[in-house]
Design an enzyme around this catalytic site. Structure first.
Site, short mmCIF file in Angstrom:
data_model
loop_
_atom_site.label_atom_id
_atom_site.label_comp_id
_atom_site.label_asym_id
_atom_site.label_seq_id
_atom_site.Cartn_x
_atom_site.Cartn_y
_atom_site.Cartn_z
N CYS A 155 3.91 20.18 -6.78
CA CYS A 155 4.97 19.61 -7.63
C CYS A 155 5.89 20.69 -8.16
O CYS A 155 5.42 21.68 -8.73
CB CYS A 155 4.33 18.85 -8.79
SG CYS A 155 5.55 18.10 -9.88
N HIS A 201 0.83 -1.22 0.00
CA HIS A 201 0.00 0.00 0.00
C HIS A 201 0.86 1.27 0.00
O HIS A 201 0.41 2.32 0.48
CB HIS A 201 -0.95 -0.01 1.22
CG HIS A 201 -1.93 -1.14 1.18
ND1 HIS A 201 -2.52 -1.66 2.31
CD2 HIS A 201 -2.40 -1.90 0.16
CE1 HIS A 201 -3.32 -2.66 1.98
NE2 HIS A 201 -3.27 -2.83 0.68
N ASN A 242 -2.56 -13.08 16.28
CA ASN A 242 -3.56 -12.02 16.39
C ASN A 242 -4.38 -12.24 17.66
O ASN A 242 -4.87 -13.35 17.87
CB ASN A 242 -4.50 -12.08 15.17
CG ASN A 242 -5.35 -10.83 15.04
OD1 ASN A 242 -5.89 -10.33 16.02
ND2 ASN A 242 -5.48 -10.35 13.82
N SER A 276 -6.71 -8.06 9.96
CA SER A 276 -8.08 -8.58 10.04
C SER A 276 -8.43 -9.30 8.73
O SER A 276 -9.46 -9.95 8.63
CB SER A 276 -9.07 -7.43 10.26
OG SER A 276 -9.03 -6.56 9.13
N1 APR Z 1 -0.57 -7.94 17.79
C1 APR Z 1 -1.11 -8.62 16.74
N2 APR Z 1 -2.31 -8.29 16.16
C2 APR Z 1 -2.98 -7.25 16.69
C3 APR Z 1 -2.49 -6.51 17.79
C4 APR Z 1 -1.22 -6.90 18.35
N3 APR Z 1 -0.68 -6.25 19.38
N4 APR Z 1 -3.39 -5.53 18.09
C5 APR Z 1 -4.42 -5.66 17.20
N5 APR Z 1 -4.18 -6.70 16.36
C6 APR Z 1 -5.01 -7.17 15.25
C7 APR Z 1 -6.50 -6.93 15.40
O1 APR Z 1 -7.12 -7.97 16.13
C8 APR Z 1 -6.96 -6.90 13.93
O2 APR Z 1 -7.34 -8.19 13.50
O3 APR Z 1 -4.64 -6.45 14.11
C9 APR Z 1 -5.71 -6.46 13.16
C10 APR Z 1 -5.80 -5.09 12.53
O4 APR Z 1 -6.77 -5.15 11.52
P1 APR Z 1 -7.11 -3.86 10.65
O5 APR Z 1 -7.26 -2.72 11.55
O6 APR Z 1 -8.24 -4.23 9.76
O7 APR Z 1 -5.77 -3.61 9.82
P2 APR Z 1 -5.28 -4.30 8.46
O8 APR Z 1 -5.75 -5.70 8.36
O9 APR Z 1 -3.84 -4.06 8.36
O10 APR Z 1 -6.05 -3.38 7.37
C11 APR Z 1 -5.79 -3.63 6.02
O11 APR Z 1 -7.11 -1.73 5.41
O12 APR Z 1 -7.75 0.38 5.92
C12 APR Z 1 -7.00 -0.35 5.05
O13 APR Z 1 -5.09 0.31 3.84
C13 APR Z 1 -5.52 0.01 5.12
O14 APR Z 1 -3.61 -1.47 5.04
C14 APR Z 1 -4.87 -1.27 5.62
C15 APR Z 1 -5.85 -2.34 5.23
#
Ligand code: APR
Length: 259
Positions: A164, A130, A230, A206
């Site tokens: 730019c 990303h 997770n 997630s």
């Molecule tokens: N260690 C491991 N996992 C964790 C921790 C931790 N300390 N704290 C939270 N989590 C987990 C949560 O349970 C959740 O499942 O991290 C996950 C975060 O999920 P999201 O917030 O959905 O983030 P992500 O999956 O990276 O999102 C994907 O979505 O919004 C867009 O571009 C953005 O790259 C991002 C993409």
């Protein structure tokens, strides 16, 4: 044995298994999401205190939002850049960086994160699906600039929209916003690495966002061992070989002997 002890026992047992699997593996992919940086003080998106619980991504993190109101989007990204500048990598980033140093030909990070904390922890084999928050791109002439956490604000200040120097158009953060395509080269490499890996760690995601969330399926096609770390169950916990309900820094420090 109390429930707490049973959970402790279970993940210690899993960790012993995982260490054996790592010893026998050829190619390891660390597929990471926002959860790996949460212990560095950077909020995730979909946790109860996540960004998308407080803000509307369609107003702040989509292509049409940027075209409609670049100042609003820049203010949002400036505030996130500030958080990343003040953050430090945590033991999860450090453990992965350490493993790459020992086995550089066998270890790759594929990250959805834009914070560059993997690189700050010493990882060099990093695919940014990303983009990253210290990159800038001109949608008009295609010019790109890459900064990092300690020189971005020496070049740009928060109360001005970056423009730019070639064509005078408004510059955009070089991150993949909603409605935008992933960088072709990065995606191609991510699919190749996932298809060739024999172990894939899925850490702190997630798995809600595509096409990134299809990468575990490429690994499965290669009969790779999937290891999820997770604290919460995710969309794909059922397809994982291991799914450890603990924080990334605690488990990765343990697996890679950072304790
Ligand atoms: N260690 C491991 N996992 C964790 C921790 C931790 N300390 N704290 C939270 N989590 C987990 C949560 O349970 C959740 O499942 O991290 C996950 C975060 O999920 P999201 O917030 O959905 O983030 P992500 O999956 O990276 O999102 C994907 O979505 O919004 C867009 O571009 C953005 O790259 C991002 C993409």
């Amino acid at each position: 044995m109390s429930n707490g002890e049973k959970i402790q026992y279970d993940y210690l047992y899993d960790i012993a298994q995982i260490r054996k699997i790592i010893e026998g593996s050829e190619n390891i992919v660390f597929f990471t999401g926002a959860g790996i940086s949460r212990e560095s003080g950077i909020p995730t998106f979909r946790d109860k205190d996540g960004l998308w619980k407080m803000y509307d991504p369609s107003k702040l993190a989509s292509h049409s939002a940027f075209i409609a109101n670049p100042k609003l989007v820049w203010d949002f990204f400036y505030s996130r850049q500030r958080l990343v500048v003040q953050a430090d990598c945590n033991n999860a980033h450090v453990a992965i960086g350490k493993f790459e140093k020992i086995k550089p030909e066998r270890s790759w990070v594929i990250t959805q994160n834009i914070d560059r904390l993997h690189q700050r922890a010493g990882s060099q084999n990093v695919i940014e699906l990303h983009g990253n928050i210290f990159g800038i791109v001109c949608l008009e002439c295609g010019k790109r600039e890459q900064y990092n956490h300690d020189n971005f604000f020496k070049n740009y200040s928060e109360n001005k929209i970056p423009v730019c120097s070639i064509c005078n158009s408004i510059l955009k953060p070089d991150v993949v916003l909603f409605e935008e395509q992933l960088p072709v080269e990065a995606w191609g490499k991510a699919v190749q690495l996932s298809t060739e890996c024999d172990v894939m760690f899925v850490i702190g995601s997630s798995l809600n966002v595509s096409p990134a969330n299809t990468l575990p399926y490429y690994a499965i096609k290669n009969h790779a061992v999937l290891i999820e770390i997770n604290p919460n169950v995710t969309e794909m916990t059922s397809i994982m070989d291991f799914s450890i309900r603990e924080s990334a820094s605690k488990i990765l420090s343990n697996i890679f002997d950072l304790d």
